[in-house]
Design a protein around this motif. Sequence first.
Motif, PDB file in Angstrom:
ATOM      1  N   LEU A   1      27.090  53.111  38.260  1.00 25.95           N
ATOM      2  CA  LEU A   1      27.644  51.833  37.813  1.00 25.95           C
ATOM      3  C   LEU A   1      27.441  51.642  36.320  1.00 25.95           C
ATOM      4  CD1 LEU A   1      27.422  48.445  39.661  1.00 25.95           C
ATOM      5  CD2 LEU A   1      26.827  48.537  37.236  1.00 25.95           C
ATOM      6  N   GLU A   2      28.507  51.250  35.644  1.00 19.00           N
ATOM      7  CA  GLU A   2      28.441  50.911  34.220  1.00 19.00           C
ATOM      8  C   GLU A   2      28.570  49.394  34.104  1.00 19.00           C
ATOM      9  OE1 GLU A   2      30.911  51.575  30.023  1.00 19.00           O
ATOM     10  OE2 GLU A   2      31.575  52.538  31.893  1.00 19.00           O
ATOM     11  N   LEU A   3      27.515  48.747  33.613  1.00 16.45           N
ATOM     12  CA  LEU A   3      27.498  47.290  33.543  1.00 16.45           C
ATOM     13  C   LEU A   3      27.975  46.823  32.171  1.00 16.45           C
ATOM     14  CD1 LEU A   3      26.786  44.712  35.067  1.00 16.45           C
ATOM     15  CD2 LEU A   3      24.453  44.903  34.176  1.00 16.45           C
ATOM     16  N   ALA A   4      29.065  46.050  32.168  1.00 12.76           N
ATOM     17  CA  ALA A   4      29.639  45.532  30.929  1.00 12.76           C
ATOM     18  C   ALA A   4      29.235  44.073  30.742  1.00 12.76           C
ATOM     19  CB  ALA A   4      31.162  45.652  30.969  1.00 12.76           C
ATOM     20  N   GLU A   5      28.852  43.715  29.526  1.00 15.01           N
ATOM     21  CA  GLU A   5      28.471  42.335  29.238  1.00 15.01           C
ATOM     22  C   GLU A   5      29.684  41.422  29.321  1.00 15.01           C
ATOM     23  OE1 GLU A   5      25.549  41.010  28.770  1.00 15.01           O
ATOM     24  OE2 GLU A   5      24.447  42.901  28.918  1.00 15.01           O
TER      25      GLU A   5
ATOM     26  N   GLY B   1      37.099  45.188  29.989  1.00 14.64           N
ATOM     27  CA  GLY B   1      37.586  46.490  30.437  1.00 14.64           C
ATOM     28  C   GLY B   1      37.000  46.917  31.765  1.00 14.64           C
ATOM     29  N   ALA B   2      36.345  45.988  32.450  1.00 17.33           N
ATOM     30  CA  ALA B   2      35.735  46.319  33.737  1.00 17.33           C
ATOM     31  C   ALA B   2      36.792  46.513  34.818  1.00 17.33           C
ATOM     32  CB  ALA B   2      34.753  45.224  34.153  1.00 17.33           C
ATOM     33  N   GLN B   3      36.443  47.275  35.810  1.00 15.77           N
ATOM     34  CA  GLN B   3      37.294  47.439  36.988  1.00 15.77           C
ATOM     35  C   GLN B   3      36.973  46.395  38.054  1.00 15.77           C
ATOM     36  OE1 GLN B   3      35.580  51.471  36.964  1.00 15.77           O
ATOM     37  NE2 GLN B   3      37.569  52.122  37.755  1.00 15.77           N
ATOM     38  N   VAL B   4      35.739  45.886  37.999  1.00  8.35           N
ATOM     39  CA  VAL B   4      35.251  44.968  39.026  1.00  8.35           C
ATOM     40  C   VAL B   4      34.542  43.781  38.383  1.00  8.35           C
ATOM     41  CG1 VAL B   4      33.582  44.702  40.927  1.00  8.35           C
ATOM     42  CG2 VAL B   4      35.001  46.757  40.775  1.00  8.35           C
ATOM     43  N   LEU B   5      34.875  42.593  38.854  1.00  9.90           N
ATOM     44  CA  LEU B   5      34.143  41.370  38.491  1.00  9.90           C
ATOM     45  C   LEU B   5      33.234  41.050  39.665  1.00  9.90           C
ATOM     46  CD1 LEU B   5      33.523  38.836  36.846  1.00  9.90           C
ATOM     47  CD2 LEU B   5      35.574  37.787  37.822  1.00  9.90           C
ATOM     48  N   CYS B   6      31.945  41.079  39.415  1.00  7.80           N
ATOM     49  CA  CYS B   6      30.948  40.920  40.467  1.00  7.80           C
ATOM     50  C   CYS B   6      30.297  39.552  40.372  1.00  7.80           C
ATOM     51  CB  CYS B   6      29.908  42.028  40.319  1.00  7.80           C
ATOM     52  SG  CYS B   6      28.394  41.783  41.250  1.00  7.80           S
TER      53      CYS B   6
ATOM     54  N   PRO C   1      44.702  43.868  37.320  1.00  7.02           N
ATOM     55  CA  PRO C   1      44.151  44.832  38.271  1.00  7.02           C
ATOM     56  C   PRO C   1      42.659  44.627  38.539  1.00  7.02           C
ATOM     57  CG  PRO C   1      44.404  45.851  36.125  1.00  7.02           C
ATOM     58  CD  PRO C   1      45.005  44.479  36.006  1.00  7.02           C
ATOM     59  N   LEU C   2      42.009  43.759  37.782  1.00  4.11           N
ATOM     60  CA  LEU C   2      40.574  43.504  37.962  1.00  4.11           C
ATOM     61  C   LEU C   2      40.320  42.917  39.346  1.00  4.11           C
ATOM     62  CD1 LEU C   2      37.721  43.327  36.684  1.00  4.11           C
ATOM     63  CD2 LEU C   2      38.362  41.047  35.854  1.00  4.11           C
ATOM     64  N   ARG C   3      39.382  43.521  40.082  1.00  9.84           N
ATOM     65  CA  ARG C   3      39.043  43.065  41.436  1.00  9.84           C
ATOM     66  C   ARG C   3      37.754  42.260  41.411  1.00  9.84           C
ATOM     67  NH1 ARG C   3      41.556  45.599  45.828  1.00  9.84           N
ATOM     68  NH2 ARG C   3      39.898  44.728  47.097  1.00  9.84           N
ATOM     69  N   THR C   4      37.615  41.361  42.377  1.00  8.60           N
ATOM     70  CA  THR C   4      36.356  40.648  42.556  1.00  8.60           C
ATOM     71  C   THR C   4      35.639  41.227  43.770  1.00  8.60           C
ATOM     72  OG1 THR C   4      37.444  38.943  43.896  1.00  8.60           O
ATOM     73  CG2 THR C   4      37.237  38.520  41.522  1.00  8.60           C
ATOM     74  N   VAL C   5      34.340  41.495  43.615  1.00  7.63           N
ATOM     75  CA  VAL C   5      33.539  42.092  44.683  1.00  7.63           C
ATOM     76  C   VAL C   5      32.172  41.424  44.703  1.00  7.63           C
ATOM     77  CG1 VAL C   5      32.511  44.204  45.608  1.00  7.63           C
ATOM     78  CG2 VAL C   5      34.718  44.320  44.422  1.00  7.63           C
TER      79      VAL C   5
ATOM     80  N   GLU D   1      42.340  45.766  51.504  1.00  5.59           N
ATOM     81  CA  GLU D   1      43.635  45.837  50.832  1.00  5.59           C
ATOM     82  C   GLU D   1      44.141  44.444  50.458  1.00  5.59           C
ATOM     83  OE1 GLU D   1      45.603  48.167  49.618  1.00  5.59           O
ATOM     84  OE2 GLU D   1      43.992  49.568  50.015  1.00  5.59           O
ATOM     85  N   ARG D   2      44.341  44.239  49.183  1.00  3.42           N
ATOM     86  CA  ARG D   2      44.925  43.008  48.685  1.00  3.42           C
ATOM     87  C   ARG D   2      45.495  43.303  47.318  1.00  3.42           C
ATOM     88  NH1 ARG D   2      39.271  41.875  48.559  1.00  3.42           N
ATOM     89  NH2 ARG D   2      38.448  41.581  46.451  1.00  3.42           N
ATOM     90  N   ALA D   3      46.117  42.338  46.706  1.00  2.42           N
ATOM     91  CA  ALA D   3      46.755  42.562  45.402  1.00  2.42           C
ATOM     92  C   ALA D   3      45.720  43.058  44.403  1.00  2.42           C
ATOM     93  CB  ALA D   3      47.392  41.273  44.908  1.00  2.42           C
ATOM     94  N   GLY D   4      46.060  44.113  43.699  1.00  2.36           N
ATOM     95  CA  GLY D   4      45.153  44.667  42.702  1.00  2.36           C
ATOM     96  C   GLY D   4      44.223  45.695  43.338  1.00  2.36           C
ATOM     97  N   LYS D   5      44.088  46.847  42.742  1.00  2.00           N
ATOM     98  CA  LYS D   5      43.200  47.877  43.265  1.00  2.00           C
ATOM     99  C   LYS D   5      42.246  48.306  42.167  1.00  2.00           C
ATOM    100  CE  LYS D   5      46.577  49.731  46.551  1.00  2.00           C
ATOM    101  NZ  LYS D   5      47.296  50.922  47.014  1.00  2.00           N
ATOM    102  N   ILE D   6      41.103  48.841  42.599  1.00  2.00           N
ATOM    103  CA  ILE D   6      40.163  49.376  41.644  1.00  2.00           C
ATOM    104  C   ILE D   6      40.827  50.554  40.934  1.00  2.00           C
ATOM    105  CG2 ILE D   6      37.941  50.527  41.342  1.00  2.00           C
ATOM    106  CD1 ILE D   6      36.879  48.961  43.659  1.00  2.00           C
ATOM    107  N   ARG D   7      40.856  50.503  39.627  1.00  2.00           N
ATOM    108  CA  ARG D   7      41.552  51.546  38.877  1.00  2.00           C
ATOM    109  C   ARG D   7      40.780  52.862  38.941  1.00  2.00           C
ATOM    110  NH1 ARG D   7      41.822  47.104  35.310  1.00  2.00           N
ATOM    111  NH2 ARG D   7      40.201  47.952  34.001  1.00  2.00           N
TER     112      ARG D   7
END
Length: 260
Positions: free
Chosen positions: A166-170, A207-212, A232-236, A254-260
């Motif tokens: 995991l790469e954590l972005a500020e 530039g994250a793929q996931v918003l946590c 394309p940013l997903r929430t997890v 499966e929903r709109a937007g996929k993890i890139r």
Amino acid sequence: MRVALFVTCVNDLLYPDTGRAVVTLLERLGVEVGFPAAQSCCGQPQFNTGYRHATEPLVRDYAAAFAGYDHVVTPSGSCAAMVRDNYPRIAARAAAEGRDEGLAEAAGAAVAKTRELTEFLVDVLGVTDVGAYFPHRVTYHPSCHGLRVLGLGERPRRLLGAVAGLELAELPGAEECCGFGGTFAVKNPDVSTAMGVDKARSAVGTGAQVLCGADNSCLMHLDGILRRQHEPLRTVHLAEILAATRERPYQPVERAGKIR
């Protein structure tokens, strides 16, 4: 140590995978998790809308449902804060009005054992590396209840920081409210949406793929905005990230937007 999962209404109805992830995670750490079927709403919607008397039976119900457990773990800072911060207020008000009827005892029992997931992992189990694997760039949004009421501080970030791959972005302006606020979003939809748009813009900019996050109510609000913007940013939920391993990788719904 007897541990119970308080899954919460939002997760039970809309995000059951989060509840399953909590059980998967805790069992991997050697914790046997109970799920009392008598559990229901913590009373937050009623209390926040001004129906204080209607909340009082739910305080008793909560204490009764989780009687016999040493810890009650919930993947919701919002609901944990309702129990820990508002149950004592509800009981005190009832006592002042001569209507205690055991409410103080019930509230005290509930407060003593209720822990938000990251609190339980870090403070009770004493772990930050839970053996997770999540090979994506992630940014973390701290919800208001977890940040300001529970004081979760760096616990979620420490857990995320120990996840392999995991790469954590500020997240710029991380401590700003996302605008959901439960009934606030209903009563003030324009302001709520504007706040959410600001938060979503900041998250996309990382530039994250996931918003946590640790509250699916906030993530639901932001996910709606992101999907309407075709981002394309997903929430997890944090629990689903921590439950993922190399052997059992995260499988997004499966929903709109996929993890890139």
